[in-house]
Enzyme design. Structure first.
Site, PDB file in Angstrom:
ATOM      1  CB  CYS A  62       0.910  -5.574   1.547  1.00  0.00           C
ATOM      2  SG  CYS A  62      -0.445  -4.786   2.422  1.00  0.00           S
ATOM      3  CG  ASN A  63       1.784  -8.995   6.874  1.00  0.00           C
ATOM      4  OD1 ASN A  63       2.072 -10.134   7.179  1.00  0.00           O
ATOM      5  ND2 ASN A  63       2.691  -8.046   6.798  1.00  0.00           N
ATOM      6  CB  THR A  64      -3.398  -5.303   4.770  1.00  0.00           C
ATOM      7  OG1 THR A  64      -2.734  -4.891   5.965  1.00  0.00           O
ATOM      8  CG2 THR A  64      -4.851  -4.919   4.825  1.00  0.00           C
ATOM      9  CB  CYS A  85       1.959  -4.187   9.374  1.00  0.00           C
ATOM     10  SG  CYS A  85       1.910  -2.744   8.282  1.00  0.00           S
ATOM     11  CB  THR A  86       5.658  -4.928   4.964  1.00  0.00           C
ATOM     12  OG1 THR A  86       4.613  -4.167   4.325  1.00  0.00           O
ATOM     13  CG2 THR A  86       5.431  -6.396   4.664  1.00  0.00           C
ATOM     14  CG  HIS A  87       4.027   0.503   6.375  1.00  0.00           C
ATOM     15  ND1 HIS A  87       3.234  -0.228   5.521  1.00  0.00           N
ATOM     16  CD2 HIS A  87       4.199   1.715   5.780  1.00  0.00           C
ATOM     17  CE1 HIS A  87       2.931   0.510   4.463  1.00  0.00           C
ATOM     18  NE2 HIS A  87       3.511   1.699   4.597  1.00  0.00           N
ATOM     19  CB  SER A 126      -0.880   0.006   1.244  1.00  0.00           C
ATOM     20  OG  SER A 126      -0.063  -0.053   2.400  1.00  0.00           O
ATOM     21  CE1 TYR A 156      -4.127  -0.353  -1.027  1.00  0.00           C
ATOM     22  CE2 TYR A 156      -3.024  -2.494  -0.887  1.00  0.00           C
ATOM     23  CZ  TYR A 156      -3.391  -1.383  -1.631  1.00  0.00           C
ATOM     24  OH  TYR A 156      -3.031  -1.313  -2.960  1.00  0.00           O
ATOM     25  N   GLY A 157      -5.078  -0.980   5.547  1.00  0.00           N
ATOM     26  CA  GLY A 157      -5.387  -1.752   6.767  1.00  0.00           C
ATOM     27  C   GLY A 157      -6.581  -1.299   7.573  1.00  0.00           C
TER      28      GLY A 157
END
Ligand code: DGL
Length: 261
Positions: A74-76, A180-182, A12, A43-44
């Site tokens: 992205c996990n979401t 979450c990749t962030h 995202s 997105y989350g």
């Protein structure tokens, strides 16, 4: 030849740059095309149908550029769209999920905190993961955290994550899953804020190894010595691309000094 095509990687926003770092390290000969859907982030905290629409648009764009495999960094987006994309696409699709399995293996009777977006934690994919490896695990939704990372307010983001961890009420935290990749960009800062006995776990290296396996199985590994990397965003390029580059080089420096697990 398909092996020469790039691997598409998307998120995202800038979070997937942490995954891209791991992919480039594991597969230095590959070309990568990275897309951050900044204009539609986050997105989350959106309804799943809306995230699905965003993902479909990104995937169409990437397929139009010619990619040999797709990494959903992205996990979401994985929780929302991976199953459908695997049905619809003929190229391999590699997704991500909160690294609860390796964290579960590190558990010493305390809690495992899973930090992720509200959407990731709400969807059936996570419920299935909890069913298998959820003993002692506490989901900790972190709305608002990715926005701080996007704005490069990393100290503030790490403090905010540490507050959420403290607020979970868990006494002994054996591991924190960066789901979450962030949040992976907060690893070093969180390391300084949390007790040494708390492990920090993410799925980036696992994803990179999975991509290597999948490409090898299909004879799609690029034999080149040094690959290239192109960064794209649906947001304001002049503002976003420098952030992506700065985060990428900070990530690379951090990895030079760190033992991966
Ligand atoms: N980086 C994304 C993830 O791994 C989500 C961030 C967002 O758009 O909310 O879940």
């Amino acid at each position: 030849m398909a092996a020469k095509e790039p691997v598409g990687v998307f998120d995202s926003g800038v979070g997937g740059i942490s995954v891209l770092g791991a992919l480039r390290r594991e597969l230095p000969g590959e070309d990568f095309l990275y897309y951050g859907d900044t204009a539609n982030a986050p997105y989350g905290t959106k309804p799943a149908e809306q995230v699905m629409d965003c993902v479909q648009r990104v995937v169409r764009l990437m397929l139009g550029r010619g990619i040999k495999a797709l990494v959903i960094a992205c996990n979401t987006a994985t929780a929302v769209a991976a199953a459908r994309l695997r049905q619809e696409l003929s190229i391999p699709v590699i997704g991500m999920e909160p690294a609860l399995k390796p964290a579960h293996e590190m558990r010493r009777g305390g809690s495992i905190l899973v930090l992720a977006t509200p959407v990731t934690l709400r969807l059936p994919k996570f419920a299935a993961l909890m069913e298998k490896y959820g003993e002692g695990a506490i989901p900790v939704p972190c709305p608002g955290l990715m926005e701080l990372v996007e704005a490069e307010r990393l100290d503030e983001a790490a403090r905010c994550a540490a507050e959420r961890i403290a607020g979970s009420g868990a006494e002994q935290v054996d591991a924190v899953v960066l789901g979450c990749t962030h949040y992976v960009f907060l690893r070093e800062r969180l390391r300084r804020l949390l007790p040494e006995t708390t492990a920090l776990v993410d799925g980036n290296l696992g994803t990179a190894r999975q991509l290597r396996r999948v490409l090898a199985e299909r004879s799609l590994l690029n034999p080149a010595a040094q690959g290239r990397c192109e960064l794209l965003t649906s947001g304001d390029e002049a503002a976003v691309l420098p952030v992506m580059r700065r985060l990428m080089s900070a990530w690379e420096k951090e990895m030079e000094n760190c033992e991966e697990v």
